[in-house]
Write a protein that holds these residues in place. Structure first.
Motif, PDB file in Angstrom:
ATOM      1  N   GLN A   1       8.015   8.760   6.090  1.00 51.85           N
ATOM      2  CA  GLN A   1       8.832   9.345   5.027  1.00 51.85           C
ATOM      3  C   GLN A   1       8.452  10.807   4.793  1.00 51.85           C
ATOM      4  N   GLN A   2       9.425  11.565   4.305  1.00 50.28           N
ATOM      5  CA  GLN A   2       9.199  12.974   3.990  1.00 50.28           C
ATOM      6  C   GLN A   2       8.781  13.181   2.538  1.00 50.28           C
ATOM      7  N   VAL A   3       8.988  12.171   1.714  1.00 49.98           N
ATOM      8  CA  VAL A   3       8.667  12.285   0.291  1.00 49.98           C
ATOM      9  C   VAL A   3       7.665  11.202  -0.084  1.00 49.98           C
TER      10      VAL A   3
ATOM     11  N   ARG B   1       6.742   8.169  -1.883  1.00 44.29           N
ATOM     12  CA  ARG B   1       7.409   7.048  -2.541  1.00 44.29           C
ATOM     13  C   ARG B   1       6.369   6.172  -3.244  1.00 44.29           C
ATOM     14  N   GLN B   2       6.696   5.783  -4.475  1.00 44.63           N
ATOM     15  CA  GLN B   2       5.799   4.934  -5.254  1.00 44.63           C
ATOM     16  C   GLN B   2       6.351   3.516  -5.398  1.00 44.63           C
ATOM     17  N   GLY B   3       7.538   3.319  -4.913  1.00 43.29           N
ATOM     18  CA  GLY B   3       8.174   2.009  -4.912  1.00 43.29           C
ATOM     19  C   GLY B   3       9.410   2.060  -4.042  1.00 43.29           C
ATOM     20  N   VAL B   4       9.866   0.909  -3.594  1.00 43.99           N
ATOM     21  CA  VAL B   4      11.075   0.850  -2.779  1.00 43.99           C
ATOM     22  C   VAL B   4      11.745  -0.499  -3.013  1.00 43.99           C
ATOM     23  N   THR B   5      13.058  -0.510  -2.959  1.00 44.13           N
ATOM     24  CA  THR B   5      13.822  -1.748  -3.157  1.00 44.13           C
ATOM     25  C   THR B   5      14.736  -1.973  -1.968  1.00 44.13           C
ATOM     26  N   ARG B   6      14.674  -3.183  -1.421  1.00 40.68           N
ATOM     27  CA  ARG B   6      15.551  -3.564  -0.319  1.00 40.68           C
ATOM     28  C   ARG B   6      16.563  -4.582  -0.834  1.00 40.68           C
ATOM     29  N   VAL B   7      17.827  -4.247  -0.705  1.00 35.72           N
ATOM     30  CA  VAL B   7      18.911  -5.100  -1.178  1.00 35.72           C
ATOM     31  C   VAL B   7      19.700  -5.609   0.018  1.00 35.72           C
ATOM     32  N   GLU B   8      19.946  -6.909   0.067  1.00 31.40           N
ATOM     33  CA  GLU B   8      20.728  -7.510   1.143  1.00 31.40           C
ATOM     34  C   GLU B   8      21.955  -8.203   0.553  1.00 31.40           C
ATOM     35  N   LEU B   9      23.087  -8.053   1.250  1.00 29.45           N
ATOM     36  CA  LEU B   9      24.312  -8.704   0.803  1.00 29.45           C
ATOM     37  C   LEU B   9      24.281 -10.191   1.136  1.00 29.45           C
ATOM     38  N   GLY B  10      24.985 -10.971   0.331  1.00 27.88           N
ATOM     39  CA  GLY B  10      25.067 -12.403   0.549  1.00 27.88           C
ATOM     40  C   GLY B  10      26.152 -12.773   1.540  1.00 27.88           C
ATOM     41  N   SER B  11      26.559 -14.035   1.535  1.00 30.14           N
ATOM     42  CA  SER B  11      27.505 -14.547   2.530  1.00 30.14           C
ATOM     43  C   SER B  11      28.962 -14.359   2.135  1.00 30.14           C
ATOM     44  N   ASP B  12      29.230 -13.911   0.915  1.00 22.88           N
ATOM     45  CA  ASP B  12      30.612 -13.730   0.480  1.00 22.88           C
ATOM     46  C   ASP B  12      31.206 -12.524   1.197  1.00 22.88           C
ATOM     47  N   HIS B  13      32.190 -12.755   2.058  1.00 23.72           N
ATOM     48  CA  HIS B  13      32.802 -11.671   2.809  1.00 23.72           C
ATOM     49  C   HIS B  13      33.960 -11.018   2.061  1.00 23.72           C
TER      50      HIS B  13
ATOM     51  N   SER C   1       0.823  -1.209   0.000  1.00 24.30           N
ATOM     52  CA  SER C   1       0.000   0.000   0.000  1.00 24.30           C
ATOM     53  C   SER C   1       0.858   1.261   0.000  1.00 24.30           C
ATOM     54  N   SER C   2       0.263   2.354  -0.447  1.00 26.66           N
ATOM     55  CA  SER C   2       0.950   3.638  -0.416  1.00 26.66           C
ATOM     56  C   SER C   2       1.283   4.033   1.021  1.00 26.66           C
ATOM     57  N   ALA C   3       0.360   3.723   1.951  1.00 27.42           N
ATOM     58  CA  ALA C   3       0.608   4.054   3.360  1.00 27.42           C
ATOM     59  C   ALA C   3       1.830   3.328   3.895  1.00 27.42           C
TER      60      ALA C   3
END
Length: 220
Positions: free
Chosen positions: A115-117, A119-131, A107-109
């Motif tokens: 948030q101050q702006v 947002r119409q979409g968001v992407t969450r990126v997580e690093l893998g196990s390679d150190h 949802s938009s909510a």
């Protein structure tokens, strides 16, 4: 009678020094790797040549068409590099699946909570196990499910968020698809050059820590 204890103490001291040196080397290497992961540009590992699967869980034909098109335009931008995306339809909510890019509606909510702006979409990126390298382990794209988007706007949002999912950051250029409020619906020449520079190499196999040893959630 006195030589043997002396030799034993000397050998013990030598072993201790070797252990400290080895530990220091591993520690320095692990710190350097951690800093590399923090300061490096996150990207998907291209070892093995397998494509990155984009699982579209939006369950809506309009979003699926926009997402398929986004996969196509980023594949064109990545031409000549090892990066390749493959779109597929999925069902259910986005979960904890690794080695995937998942796309879901929200949802938009939910997108704009705190948030101050707008947002119409968001992407969450997580690093893998390679150190050793900042390889992406999974990415989740959330797009607005209750916004009144036309086809053109869906294309912009989808292309922008998928750009984040493959490792690109926001751009200050108005003509960039990665402009923070969204620009065109596909990457321009500079976006393309940035993506190709990010994937202008073939990665080696991922490692789990300095010794490539895993103990539960920890790598050594």
């Amino acid at each position: 009678m006195t030589a043997r204890p002396f030799l034993q103490r000397a050998l013990g001291l030598a072993n201790a020094l070797l252990f400290v040196a080895a530990f220091g080397l591993a520690f320095d290497h692990s710190v350097a790797s951690a800093l590399s992961r923090l300061t490096g540009e996150a990207h998907w590992s291209t070892a093995g040549g397998a494509p990155i699967v984009v699982v579209d869980r939006t369950g809506e034909a309009a979003w699926q068409r926009a997402d398929q098109r986004a996969v196509e335009v980023w594949n064109r931008a990545a031409a000549g590099t090892p990066l390749r995306l493959v779109w597929t339809a999925g069902s259910g909510p986005c979960g904890d699946d690794h080695d995937l890019i998942e796309i879901c509606q929200t949802s938009s909510a939910s997108l704009n909570e705190g948030q101050q702006v707008d947002r119409q979409g968001v992407t969450r990126v997580e690093l893998g196990s390679d150190h050793q390298q900042p390889h992406i382990g999974r990415a989740t794209v959330l797009v607005c499910g209750d916004c009144e988007f036309d086809t053109a706007r869906r294309r912009v949002v989808s292309a922008h968020e998928l750009g984040h999912a493959v490792g690109l950051l926001h751009s200050e250029r108005l003509g960039s698809v990665m402009f923070h409020t969204g620009g065109p619906d596909e990457p321009d020449a500079e976006d393309t050059a940035e993506l190709r520079a990010l994937y202008a190499h073939v990665d080696g196999p991922d490692r789990c820590g300095f010794f490539d040893v895993r103990a539960g959630a920890f790598c050594f």
